[in-house]
Design a protein around this motif. Structure first.
Motif, mmCIF file in Angstrom:
data_model
loop_
_atom_site.group_PDB
_atom_site.id
_atom_site.type_symbol
_atom_site.label_atom_id
_atom_site.label_comp_id
_atom_site.label_asym_id
_atom_site.label_seq_id
_atom_site.Cartn_x
_atom_site.Cartn_y
_atom_site.Cartn_z
ATOM 1 N N ASN A 128 25.521 -7.490 48.092
ATOM 2 C CA ASN A 128 24.233 -7.099 47.533
ATOM 3 C C ASN A 128 23.359 -8.334 47.324
ATOM 4 O OD1 ASN A 128 22.246 -6.497 45.269
ATOM 5 N ND2 ASN A 128 23.071 -4.458 45.662
ATOM 6 N N GLU A 129 22.224 -8.382 48.012
ATOM 7 C CA GLU A 129 21.375 -9.578 47.981
ATOM 8 C C GLU A 129 20.734 -9.803 46.613
ATOM 9 O OE1 GLU A 129 18.560 -9.226 51.152
ATOM 10 O OE2 GLU A 129 20.033 -9.780 52.702
ATOM 11 N N ALA A 130 20.307 -8.726 45.960
ATOM 12 C CA ALA A 130 19.674 -8.860 44.646
ATOM 13 C C ALA A 130 20.659 -9.421 43.622
ATOM 14 C CB ALA A 130 19.142 -7.505 44.181
ATOM 15 N N LEU A 131 21.893 -8.916 43.653
ATOM 16 C CA LEU A 131 22.923 -9.409 42.732
ATOM 17 C C LEU A 131 23.242 -10.866 43.014
ATOM 18 C CD1 LEU A 131 24.920 -8.745 40.473
ATOM 19 C CD2 LEU A 131 26.549 -7.996 42.224
ATOM 20 N N ARG A 132 23.290 -11.215 44.296
ATOM 21 C CA ARG A 132 23.578 -12.601 44.678
ATOM 22 C C ARG A 132 22.458 -13.536 44.218
ATOM 23 N NH1 ARG A 132 24.621 -11.599 49.799
ATOM 24 N NH2 ARG A 132 23.017 -12.779 50.889
ATOM 25 N N LEU A 133 21.235 -13.080 44.320
ATOM 26 C CA LEU A 133 20.099 -13.895 43.889
ATOM 27 C C LEU A 133 20.086 -14.076 42.373
ATOM 28 C CD1 LEU A 133 17.478 -15.393 44.505
ATOM 29 C CD2 LEU A 133 16.278 -13.197 44.502
ATOM 30 N N ILE A 134 20.371 -13.004 41.635
ATOM 31 C CA ILE A 134 20.418 -13.098 40.166
ATOM 32 C C ILE A 134 21.505 -14.067 39.734
ATOM 33 C CG2 ILE A 134 20.968 -11.817 38.058
ATOM 34 C CD1 ILE A 134 19.647 -9.355 39.389
ATOM 35 N N LEU A 135 22.692 -13.950 40.360
ATOM 36 C CA LEU A 135 23.800 -14.855 40.035
ATOM 37 C C LEU A 135 23.432 -16.297 40.341
ATOM 38 C CD1 LEU A 135 26.766 -15.161 39.137
ATOM 39 C CD2 LEU A 135 27.438 -14.835 41.525
ATOM 40 N N ALA A 136 22.740 -16.511 41.467
ATOM 41 C CA ALA A 136 22.320 -17.865 41.863
ATOM 42 C C ALA A 136 21.330 -18.441 40.860
ATOM 43 C CB ALA A 136 21.709 -17.838 43.258
ATOM 44 N N MET A 137 20.365 -17.633 40.417
ATOM 45 C CA MET A 137 19.362 -18.114 39.463
ATOM 46 C C MET A 137 19.991 -18.435 38.107
ATOM 47 S SD MET A 137 15.769 -16.117 40.189
ATOM 48 C CE MET A 137 16.365 -14.502 39.745
ATOM 49 N N LEU A 138 20.916 -17.584 37.657
ATOM 50 C CA LEU A 138 21.579 -17.837 36.372
ATOM 51 C C LEU A 138 22.417 -19.111 36.435
ATOM 52 C CD1 LEU A 138 22.706 -14.215 35.398
ATOM 53 C CD2 LEU A 138 20.859 -15.555 34.373
ATOM 54 N N THR A 139 23.171 -19.269 37.527
ATOM 55 C CA THR A 139 23.989 -20.470 37.688
ATOM 56 C C THR A 139 23.123 -21.717 37.800
ATOM 57 O OG1 THR A 139 25.613 -19.126 38.887
ATOM 58 C CG2 THR A 139 25.877 -21.505 39.032
ATOM 59 N N ALA A 140 22.036 -21.594 38.545
ATOM 60 C CA ALA A 140 21.105 -22.724 38.688
ATOM 61 C C ALA A 140 20.490 -23.090 37.344
ATOM 62 C CB ALA A 140 20.007 -22.356 39.682
ATOM 63 N N GLY A 141 20.164 -22.079 36.528
ATOM 64 C CA GLY A 141 19.615 -22.336 35.203
ATOM 65 C C GLY A 141 20.592 -23.081 34.313
ATOM 66 N N VAL A 142 21.863 -22.684 34.369
ATOM 67 C CA VAL A 142 22.904 -23.364 33.571
ATOM 68 C C VAL A 142 23.071 -24.808 34.034
ATOM 69 C CG1 VAL A 142 25.374 -23.405 33.029
ATOM 70 C CG2 VAL A 142 24.138 -21.240 33.008
ATOM 71 N N ALA A 143 23.126 -25.011 35.370
ATOM 72 C CA ALA A 143 23.293 -26.367 35.916
ATOM 73 C C ALA A 143 22.123 -27.263 35.539
ATOM 74 C CB ALA A 143 23.441 -26.292 37.441
ATOM 75 N N ALA A 144 20.890 -26.736 35.666
ATOM 76 C CA ALA A 144 19.704 -27.525 35.306
ATOM 77 C C ALA A 144 19.662 -27.786 33.805
ATOM 78 C CB ALA A 144 18.438 -26.803 35.762
ATOM 79 N N GLY A 145 20.093 -26.801 33.001
ATOM 80 C CA GLY A 145 20.138 -26.980 31.553
ATOM 81 C C GLY A 145 21.107 -28.080 31.147
ATOM 82 N N LEU A 146 22.286 -28.102 31.782
ATOM 83 C CA LEU A 146 23.266 -29.170 31.512
ATOM 84 C C LEU A 146 22.717 -30.529 31.929
ATOM 85 C CD1 LEU A 146 26.572 -27.407 32.655
ATOM 86 C CD2 LEU A 146 25.869 -27.937 30.309
#
Length: 356
Positions: free
Chosen positions: A94-112
């Motif tokens: 599912n592309e939408a789920l993959r994109l949401i997961l990518a954005m959340l992970t990217a947000g955590v990485a950038a936050g760290l």
């Protein structure tokens, strides 16, 4: 106090309504094929730059710290999000789920990354802070230019290397050539959702106790610290939140292209986002949204005037700057806001009387 609360509520409501109405209008136009190909291509970038402007305004406008390395956090989010979508392509169809997961992970990485950068950097003030954040933004970009990641397409095993392109498997991160083989899964709807999420986070934080502490530190740091407000805590909170939102915007940006390289996140990208914030009004979230939208679309609209495009663009920047800083312009919007607050209060009064 109640009047001030109503004023804040109306102001936030106008901001949300403005974004929602714009989304509905554009979505209808898109469904009815009323948008040109070039206009469709601009939809996701506009959403990205709006989120970038909102997030930077939290640091510059609300917290009062000048950051010139915002593109660095966007770069971290773009690389992390792009790599994750390639890794999860087979396991999450599912592309939408993959994109949401990518954005959340990217947000955590950038936050760290924001925590790592912010702890030493936020001890500085003024021009020193601006110079050091600029340096960290360039360091992040240049470090990612030396990262190589290889992936075995059959087993999914990953191999990491630093300045070492001779890795087994297919290179999904190829140093200066960036991340390759990205599936373009970014959508305008997801961009709109990210804008709403960024608005909820920033506006709620601004109107909370933490936001009031940030603004107190911005206005008078010595006085704020004298009543027990921790400068380190609240400035780091704003900086990390801003970085996380920039990382999520970076992931959305990366997923709109087939490749993403560190060259797209240079110093001038940070300056571009800062221009959005300054033109829209420092601390004015609604103004940042309008400025980011107009200044993203404007260069494409002026493309046919190739010889005079940048001259016209510069003139528009000056005119917008003069307009947004004009007392008459501000007074007009204050009058509109006061009238809306009055109507809202009158409606509430009539409702209370009916209940009695």
């Amino acid at each position: 106090m109640k009047k001030k609360s109503n004023k804040t509520f109306i102001s936030n409501l106008i901001t949300y309504a403005m974004v929602i109405i714009a989304f509905v209008v554009i979505f209808i136009m898109q469904e009815n094929k009323m948008l040109s190909y070039s206009a469709k291509q601009l939809l996701v970038p506009v959403c990205v730059w709006i989120v970038m402007a909102i997030s930077l305004n939290l640091t510059v406008g609300i917290s009062g710290e000048l950051s010139l390395g915002h593109a660095g956090f966007m770069c971290v989010g773009a690389f992390v999000g792009a790599v994750l979508t390639i890794i999860c392509k087979k396991s999450i169809e599912n592309e939408a789920l993959r994109l949401i997961l990518a954005m959340l992970t990217a947000g955590v990485a950038a936050g760290l990354t924001g925590v790592i950068v912010g702890v030493p950097v936020l001890r500085l003030r003024g021009d020193y802070l601006a110079i050091v954040t600029l340096a960290f933004g360039e360091i992040i970009r240049n470090v990612l230019n030396l990262v190589y990641v290889g992936m075995d397409m059959e087993t999914g095993a990953l191999a990491f290397g630093f300045n070492n392109p001779s890795l087994p498997g297919k290179l999904i991160v190829n140093g200066p050539q960036g991340v390759q083989g990205i599936t373009r899964i970014s959508t305008f709807t997801m961009g709109f959702a990210l804008i709403i999420f960024a608005l909820i986070v920033v506006l709620n934080m601004t109107n909370s106790r933490a936001g009031r502490a940030m603004m107190a530190l911005r206005d008078n740091r010595i006085a704020a610290e004298s009543v027990g407000i921790s400068a380190t805590k609240y400035k780091l909170m704003a900086f990390v939140t801003s970085a996380a939102l920039a990382g999520m915007a970076g992931a959305l940006y990366a997923m709109n292209y087939s490749t993403v390289t560190g060259a797209k996140f240079k110093f001038d990208t940070s300056i571009l986002v800062l221009v959005f914030v300054v033109l829209g009004g420092i601390g004015n979230i609604r103004g940042s949204i309008i400025a980011a939208t107009v200044l993203t679309i404007l260069p494409e609209m002026l493309r046919e005037f190739s010889d005079y495009r940048m001259l016209i663009y510069a003139i528009v920047l000056i005119v917008v700057m003069l307009a947004t800083n004009s007392p008459a312009f501000k007074q007009f919007f204050d009058v509109v806001k006061e009238k809306m607050i009055g109507l809202f209060a009158k409606k509430n009064g009539e409702g209370d009387a009916a209940n009695e």
